[in-house]
Design an enzyme around this catalytic site. Structure first.
Site, PDB file in Angstrom:
ATOM      1  N   LYS A  97      56.147  17.949  28.095  1.00 19.16           N
ATOM      2  CA  LYS A  97      56.746  17.789  26.602  1.00 19.16           C
ATOM      3  C   LYS A  97      56.861  16.351  26.307  1.00 19.16           C
ATOM      4  O   LYS A  97      57.185  15.510  27.283  1.00 19.16           O
ATOM      5  CB  LYS A  97      58.081  18.578  26.354  1.00 19.16           C
ATOM      6  N   SER A 152      62.172  24.258  20.609  1.00 18.91           N
ATOM      7  CA  SER A 152      61.303  22.807  20.421  1.00 18.91           C
ATOM      8  C   SER A 152      60.026  22.676  21.183  1.00 18.91           C
ATOM      9  O   SER A 152      59.164  22.155  20.683  1.00 18.91           O
ATOM     10  CB  SER A 152      61.999  21.784  20.554  1.00 18.91           C
ATOM     11  N   SER A 212      64.979  25.981  23.608  1.00 15.54           N
ATOM     12  CA  SER A 212      63.840  25.384  23.415  1.00 15.54           C
ATOM     13  C   SER A 212      62.782  25.782  24.535  1.00 15.54           C
ATOM     14  O   SER A 212      61.649  25.078  24.269  1.00 15.54           O
ATOM     15  CB  SER A 212      64.076  23.802  23.287  1.00 15.54           C
TER      16      SER A 212
END
Lengths: 495, 490
Positions: free
Chosen positions: B77, B152, B176
């Site tokens: 990420k 997210s 997330s």
């Protein structure tokens, strides 16, 4: 009556108004590394922004790691200032934007500091003053800025140096217990002395490793409430603190006398103007939005840890001064002078241990040695002569082997260069002329050569004797004992 | 056709049937083939090549000593710092920021020989539940590109779901990792807070953030977790306790375990299809020998509002360093204040601004007691309720999300978006480990089963999840149209 009060002097203001002063002191801790990273805490002289790492630069993604030594030094300081050490304390974020603060918040302590409720007692003009210490807590220093103009907002360009960012900084918050600029100054002198004694701070006001902000308000004598306080910054010497406070007292007193109100504000001391000026810096409203620092677990200090730090505290200046009076019969004045710097007190004790009488040791250290140390920027311990050399020199005087003026000259000569005073005296024949027959011969010669002075003396002019003494001293290149010569002259001329 | 797992690829590497460089090239090709979903922000080519070479040497030196991740490609990420690779946290304000250091979690993966391929898209500063808050555009769900992958960590979920890489890293502050895993039909594991170092993770909410893996199997999640977990002197919030050997525990089955079903998590608001899939999963666990117990976590309803005080409060401080002075976007203005305002005004997206404002307000003088302090108290209550529940059960099982992946643009109102995380947020507030694993389909879209364990009970969580996975085939389901990238028949 406003026309006269507008020009009130400090004394006049202080007759009508009582100043209430509280000091906040920030001291950088003498740790090897910074507060939350491995960078050196000794940042002076490094090229700009070279003494940094991702942590103290506040780069995204980094985390602080507590410097344990900084915690210990803060606890040591707090104990020396008679504070309580709570078992639980924590760190908080103090939020504000400024380019010298890389993270946009300073890691500090808000409602659970490392220590609380201390005090410092000292004497001013024979009166004992006790100033409460609210708390001693630990935080990190900011970077430094250089910009044209007085404040950043008006500067054309500014440069940021983060070498200092993250250096461990201890804040000592004093209670508003001080009533005069002299008390404030003495509080700072004593506080600095203690921090330097216990080895946590180098006490350098000029470089800012020891800094002071003052809060000051005025109130009517006898009132117990507090007036509107003004914070004064930018004072980088004891003298500046004293002068800035005097200035503020007069400024505020005149305003109050004219029926005006005092604005709650931060003012900066401008040395060149000898005045404080209003500052509009940092944020307009001080809402720091403190909250617990989630990156650092709360701190728990065990009683064992605190006891260990307490046991490791050295003798504090006041205790040392009392002991020197008790053990060596020094006056309070001499003891206070000798303990102003720990190194002086150490030197004194070393001289006494080497056999030098206490009074002589004190006089030499506070007189000639202090002067030379100041002039050469070299402490005795780091000089060529050293403690042993000084001991040997003073013992030569005490034994009557050399006279005082020879000793002073030798001290001056050997202070930086070094050398064994006894050997130099032997080599150069500087030993005192103590042969009685030789001295009598010289005295007789001087009397014969100076009939006018003799007549003056015998006519009642006492100071004429000094001219004759001087003549003998000159004839011996200063190696005679002036007291012996004076005695001999009186004896001869009385006949 | 199902893409291979970490375990399968590792076996082939050790047999010499493929090489780290070959796997890396396949993964890169597979990621490129799904670029229309936009899960990748950039490739780590130089690092990929270096690391593939390193993995090859490790395998050549000692195939036995090389761990299970050696030579395995992965994506991570865009909030994890890796030296020399741009990290922008899905934000304009950090565009072009190249960290001069590598965070601990990824460093440990690199040391284990894993090979990074790409940096994945995510909501800006990990704030969001749909990946629509990325400054670089939204991500499509491999199961239906018109729908969101969750957030997210949407990009990280999508690349594993599409079979392009066997694992990826995400971060989980309020769900997330778990919510996008649920939406994309993969395993997503959030370890106990303090089990994986946050050093190198661009902070959203420091007391809640945790790094974890997306994988195609629970066993793989255990491999990645084991490689990353453990105390880190650079992160003072990591637990000093040794990491228990997860691998041996994971396969022990659930027979005899007591599993709690929180009543409040099965309440109204669950989509019928989600409810049905989760109820079926509970029945399956019972069949496997677990005892199901209904438990109550009455403070659950306060969790969302508690979270939306604490997380924004922390982010308001964490994002203050994005000031245009030292890195990232700098909008030059005459005065300092204007430079701050313009840099942050242009650099941050609307959701980030909203949360900074919320947090700043909650911490303001006069409001602190009413908001932040109160939230901390409720947070303690929530944690205590979990503690009490774990006195009588070994783990909790429940849905990960009350809904399945929704169409892009469907939740334009922030509050309805926040509600997506109502079942994952309490776990972060209490610092517990939680995993989401696929447990069925609803309207043709994946449903996630959430398993929650006590603090440091990471192995227990993985054990329950693994038992369920071993007994069912949902984890092998692939998005209908996906290219099985690294795929060979398995």
């Amino acid at each position: 009556m406003t026309s006269t009060s507008a020009v009130s002097t400090l004394d006049q203001v202080m007759e009508r108004w009582e100043p209430v002063i509280g000091l906040e002191v920030h001291g950088q801790l003498l740790t090897r590394s910074k507060m939350f990273c491995g960078c050196s805490a000794d940042y002076i002289g490094s090229p700009p922004n070279s003494n940094t790492c991702p942590v103290c630069l506040g780069l995204p993604g980094v985390l602080p790691v507590m410097n344990r030594v900084a915690v210990e030094y803060t606890v040591r300081s707090a104990l020396a200032l008679n504070c309580e050490i709570p078992e639980h304390s924590k760190f908080d974020r103090k939020n504000y934007f400024y380019p010298d603060l890389p993270k946009g918040y300073q890691i500090s302590q808000w409602d659970m500091p490392l220590s609380l409720n201390g005090h410092l007692t000292f004497t001013v003009d024979g009166e004992e003053v006790r100033c409460g210490i609210t708390r001693v807590h630990l935080e990190e220093d900011t970077g430094t800025l250089q910009h044209a103009g007085d404040i950043l907002q008006q500067a054309r360009s500014s440069v940021v140096d983060l070498n200092r960012a993250g250096v461990p900084l201890m804040e000592i918050v004093g209670e508003p217990d001080l009533r005069t600029p002299a008390q404030a100054r003495e509080y700072l002198v004593r506080l600095r002395q203690i921090l330097v004694y216990i080895g946590v701070n180098d006490g350098n006001l000029e470089q800012g490793s020891f800094r002071c902000d003052a809060n000051i308000s005025l109130r009517k004598h006898g009132d117990t409430g507090l007036g509107v306080k003004v914070e004064v910054k930018n004072m980088n010497s004891f003298r500046a603190v004293h002068r800035a406070l005097e200035f503020e007292i007069v400024r505020q007193g005149r305003l109050l006398d004219q029926g005006q109100t005092i604005a709650q504000e931060t003012r900066g001391w401008v040395e060149a103007k000898g005045a404080t000026i209003s500052q509009r810096s940092k944020e307009y409203a001080h809402d720091y939005r403190y909250f617990p620092e989630p990156d650092l677990p709360p701190l728990r200090l065990s009683a064992e840890f605190v006891d260990r730090v307490r046991a490791g505290l050295p003798e504090l200046p006041q205790q040392l001064a009392e002991r020197l009076q008790r053990e060596h019969g020094l006056s309070a004045y001499d003891a206070a002078n000798l303990t102003a710097e720990r190194e002086d007190a150490r030197a004194f004790e070393a001289l006494v241990a080497a056999g030098v009488p206490a009074k002589a040791a004190a006089n030499w250290l506070m007189g000639e040695v202090a002067r030379l140390a100041r002039e050469t920027h070299t402490p005795l311990q780091g000089s060529g002569l050293g403690l042993e050399g000084l001991a040997s020199l003073v013992k030569l005087v005490e034994a009557g082997s050399i006279n005082g003026s020879t000793a002073k000259e030798l001290l001056e000569e050997l202070y930086l260069a070094g050398g064994d005073p006894a050997a130099v005296v032997r080599e150069r024949g500087l030993g005192q002329v103590s042969d009685q027959a030789e001295l009598e011969r010289l005295v007789d010669a001087v009397i014969a050569e100076n009939p006018a002075a003799v007549a003056d003396f015998q006519g009642g002019k006492e100071q004429a004797l000094q001219r004759l003494v001087g003549g003998v001293m000159k004839a011996t290149s200063g190696r005679a004992d002036a007291r012996v010569v004076t005695g001999l002259l009186r004896e001869r001329l009385a006949r | 056709m199902s893409p291979e797992t970490v375990g399968g690829l590792g076996a082939r590497l050790r047999r010499g049937e493929t090489t780290p460089a070959e796997l890396a090239a396949q993964a890169r090709g597979a990621l490129q083939s799904i670029e229309d979903l936009h899960p990748v922000l950039r490739y780590t080519d130089a690092l990929t090549e270096r690391q593939a070479g390193r993995a090859a040497r490790m395998l050549a030196e000692s195939p036995e000593r090389a761990g299970p991740l050696c030579g395995i490609p992965f994506a991570y990420k865009d909030v994890l710092c890796v030296e020399g690779v741009e990290t922008s946290a899905g934000s304009r304000i950090l565009e072009g920021f190249i960290p001069p250091y590598t965070g601990t979690a990824i460093q440990r993966l690199l040391d284990a020989g894993a090979v990074p391929i790409a940096v994945t898209n995510c909501d800006e500063f990990a704030m969001g539940s749909s990946n629509e808050n990325s400054a670089f555009g939204p991500v499509g769900n491999p199961w239906d590109p018109s729908r969101v992958p969750g957030g997210s960590s949407g990009g990280s979920a999508a690349v594993v779901s599409a079979g392009a890489v066997p694992f990826s890293l995400g971060t989980d502050t309020g769900g997330s990792i778990r919510q996008p895993a649920s939406f994309c039909g993969v395993a997503g594991f959030k370890p106990t807070y303090g089990r994986v170092s946050r050093y190198g993770l661009i902070a959203f909410a420091s007391s809640l953030d945790q790094i974890g893996p997306f994988t195609r199997s629970v066993e793989d999640a255990a491999h990645v977790f084991t490689a990353m977990a453990g105390h880190d002197p650079r992160d003072s919030t990591t637990s000093p306790l040794p990491v228990e050997p997860v691998a041996t525990q994971v396969a022990r089955g659930v027979a005899g375990m007591r599993l709690g079903v929180p009543r409040e998590y099965m309440a109204e608001g669950l989509e019928p299809g989600v409810r049905a899939a989760v109820l079926a999963a509970l029945a399956e666990l019972e069949k496997l020998g677990a005892t199901l117990v209904e438990v109550s976590l009455p403070s659950t309803e306060a969790a969302l509002s508690t979270y939306y005080i604490i997380a924004p409060a922390e982010c308001s401080a964490n994002l203050a360093r994005m000031d245009g002075v030292r890195f990232g976007l700098h909008v030059d203005r005459k005065s300092l204040t204007d430079t701050y305002l313009e840099t942050r005004g242009q650099g941050f997206g609307p959701e980030v601004k909203r949360r900074i404002m919320l947090g700043t307000y909650a911490l303001s003088s006069g409001y602190y007691d009413a908001y932040y302090r109160q939230a901390q108290k409720v947070r303690t209550l929530i944690a205590e309720e979990f503690d009490r529940a774990f006195e009588s059960v070994d783990a909790l099982v429940c849905p990960t999300s009350p809904i399945v992946a929704f169409p892009k643009g469907d939740k334009s109102d922030p509050l309805s978006m926040y509600l997506c995380d109502v079942l994952t947020i309490p776990v972060n507030l209490a610092g517990l480990p939680g995993i989401s694993i696929p447990c069925g389909l609803s309207q043709g879209l994946p449903v996630g089963l959430q398993v929650i364990g006590p603090r440091l009970g990471d192995a227990q969580v993985l054990r329950v999840a693994h038992a369920y996975e071993a007994a069912t085939a949902w984890h092998a389901q692939m998005p209908p149209s996906s290219p099985t990238a690294t795929g060979t028949p398995s």
